[in-house]
Design a protein around this motif. Sequence first.
Motif, PDB file in Angstrom:
ATOM      1  N   MET A   1     113.720 -39.877  -6.375  1.00 31.35           N
ATOM      2  CA  MET A   1     114.322 -38.630  -6.769  1.00 31.35           C
ATOM      3  C   MET A   1     113.184 -37.647  -7.010  1.00 31.35           C
ATOM      4  O   MET A   1     112.174 -38.069  -7.524  1.00 31.35           O
ATOM      5  N   PRO A   2     113.302 -36.411  -6.685  1.00 32.76           N
ATOM      6  CA  PRO A   2     114.359 -35.816  -5.852  1.00 32.76           C
ATOM      7  C   PRO A   2     114.118 -36.029  -4.357  1.00 32.76           C
ATOM      8  O   PRO A   2     113.016 -36.397  -3.931  1.00 32.76           O
ATOM      9  N   HIS A   3     115.168 -35.783  -3.588  1.00 32.04           N
ATOM     10  CA  HIS A   3     115.102 -35.838  -2.139  1.00 32.04           C
ATOM     11  C   HIS A   3     115.407 -34.443  -1.607  1.00 32.04           C
ATOM     12  O   HIS A   3     116.408 -33.835  -1.988  1.00 32.04           O
ATOM     13  N   LEU A   4     114.551 -33.949  -0.721  1.00 32.55           N
ATOM     14  CA  LEU A   4     114.762 -32.648  -0.086  1.00 32.55           C
ATOM     15  C   LEU A   4     114.890 -32.885   1.414  1.00 32.55           C
ATOM     16  O   LEU A   4     113.946 -33.362   2.055  1.00 32.55           O
ATOM     17  N   ILE A   5     116.063 -32.574   1.951  1.00 34.76           N
ATOM     18  CA  ILE A   5     116.357 -32.790   3.360  1.00 34.76           C
ATOM     19  C   ILE A   5     116.614 -31.420   3.987  1.00 34.76           C
ATOM     20  O   ILE A   5     117.506 -30.688   3.542  1.00 34.76           O
ATOM     21  N   VAL A   6     115.833 -31.087   4.992  1.00 37.23           N
ATOM     22  CA  VAL A   6     115.973 -29.799   5.668  1.00 37.23           C
ATOM     23  C   VAL A   6     116.400 -30.063   7.103  1.00 37.23           C
ATOM     24  O   VAL A   6     115.680 -30.718   7.858  1.00 37.23           O
ATOM     25  N   GLU A   7     117.579 -29.571   7.451  1.00 41.70           N
ATOM     26  CA  GLU A   7     118.078 -29.657   8.821  1.00 41.70           C
ATOM     27  C   GLU A   7     117.957 -28.283   9.456  1.00 41.70           C
ATOM     28  O   GLU A   7     118.174 -27.272   8.783  1.00 41.70           O
ATOM     29  N   TYR A   8     117.635 -28.254  10.740  1.00 41.24           N
ATOM     30  CA  TYR A   8     117.576 -26.969  11.432  1.00 41.24           C
ATOM     31  C   TYR A   8     118.004 -27.144  12.879  1.00 41.24           C
ATOM     32  O   TYR A   8     117.883 -28.228  13.458  1.00 41.24           O
ATOM     33  N   SER A   9     118.531 -26.066  13.441  1.00 44.00           N
ATOM     34  CA  SER A   9     118.968 -26.102  14.830  1.00 44.00           C
ATOM     35  C   SER A   9     117.745 -26.136  15.739  1.00 44.00           C
ATOM     36  O   SER A   9     116.747 -25.453  15.497  1.00 44.00           O
ATOM     37  N   ALA A  10     117.829 -26.948  16.782  1.00 43.16           N
ATOM     38  CA  ALA A  10     116.686 -27.164  17.674  1.00 43.16           C
ATOM     39  C   ALA A  10     116.255 -25.895  18.397  1.00 43.16           C
ATOM     40  O   ALA A  10     115.122 -25.811  18.865  1.00 43.16           O
ATOM     41  N   ASN A  11     117.119 -24.884  18.452  1.00 44.14           N
ATOM     42  CA  ASN A  11     116.733 -23.639  19.119  1.00 44.14           C
ATOM     43  C   ASN A  11     115.768 -22.812  18.268  1.00 44.14           C
ATOM     44  O   ASN A  11     115.370 -21.728  18.674  1.00 44.14           O
ATOM     45  N   LEU A  12     115.374 -23.313  17.104  1.00 47.20           N
ATOM     46  CA  LEU A  12     114.371 -22.642  16.271  1.00 47.20           C
ATOM     47  C   LEU A  12     112.980 -23.235  16.492  1.00 47.20           C
ATOM     48  O   LEU A  12     112.041 -22.910  15.774  1.00 47.20           O
ATOM     49  N   ALA A  13     112.859 -24.090  17.477  1.00 48.61           N
ATOM     50  CA  ALA A  13     111.554 -24.688  17.784  1.00 48.61           C
ATOM     51  C   ALA A  13     110.644 -23.653  18.431  1.00 48.61           C
ATOM     52  O   ALA A  13     111.125 -22.772  19.135  1.00 48.61           O
ATOM     53  N   PRO A  14     109.359 -23.705  18.189  1.00 52.33           N
ATOM     54  CA  PRO A  14     108.709 -24.716  17.348  1.00 52.33           C
ATOM     55  C   PRO A  14     108.809 -24.338  15.862  1.00 52.33           C
ATOM     56  O   PRO A  14     108.381 -23.264  15.453  1.00 52.33           O
ATOM     57  N   PHE A  15     109.401 -25.214  15.084  1.00 50.33           N
ATOM     58  CA  PHE A  15     109.514 -25.013  13.640  1.00 50.33           C
ATOM     59  C   PHE A  15     108.220 -25.522  13.005  1.00 50.33           C
ATOM     60  O   PHE A  15     107.789 -26.633  13.304  1.00 50.33           O
ATOM     61  N   PRO A  16     107.600 -24.730  12.137  1.00 47.82           N
ATOM     62  CA  PRO A  16     106.328 -25.155  11.529  1.00 47.82           C
ATOM     63  C   PRO A  16     106.544 -26.180  10.416  1.00 47.82           C
ATOM     64  O   PRO A  16     106.323 -25.908   9.237  1.00 47.82           O
TER      65      PRO A  16
END
Length: 119
Positions: free
Chosen positions: A1-16
């Motif tokens: 704890m804690p857990h931070l999960i970040v999801e993003y759409s693949a069309n935002l690549a390249p994501f830093p």
Amino acid sequence: MPHLIVEYSANLAPFPERKTLVELNEAVCASPEVQTEADLKTRFISQNSFAVGTESSPRGFVHAQLRLLAGRTPDAKADLAERVAAVLRRRTPQPEGMLVQLSVEIVDMDRPSYVKERL
């Protein structure tokens, strides 16, 4: 704890991802709600299969979920959500002509059913 999960759409690549991970961990660990920095586990998930609404215009998203043991005040949760959002606002790619939606969610984890050990 804690857990931070970040999801993003693949069309935002390249994501830093690497730089964003560092900044997110620094921002969250700076909160008095995080007792031990080594307890924060952060990860990114790129979503290749996604839809945002029904129109065919270019759209993308970033959604962060910060999972914490239950018991934080509403003000503490709001502060943590804003810390995460501030980093993602700065770091999320914003391709020209694309609507990008950002959301942050704080989720309470049930203390009695959560198991954590250091191995």
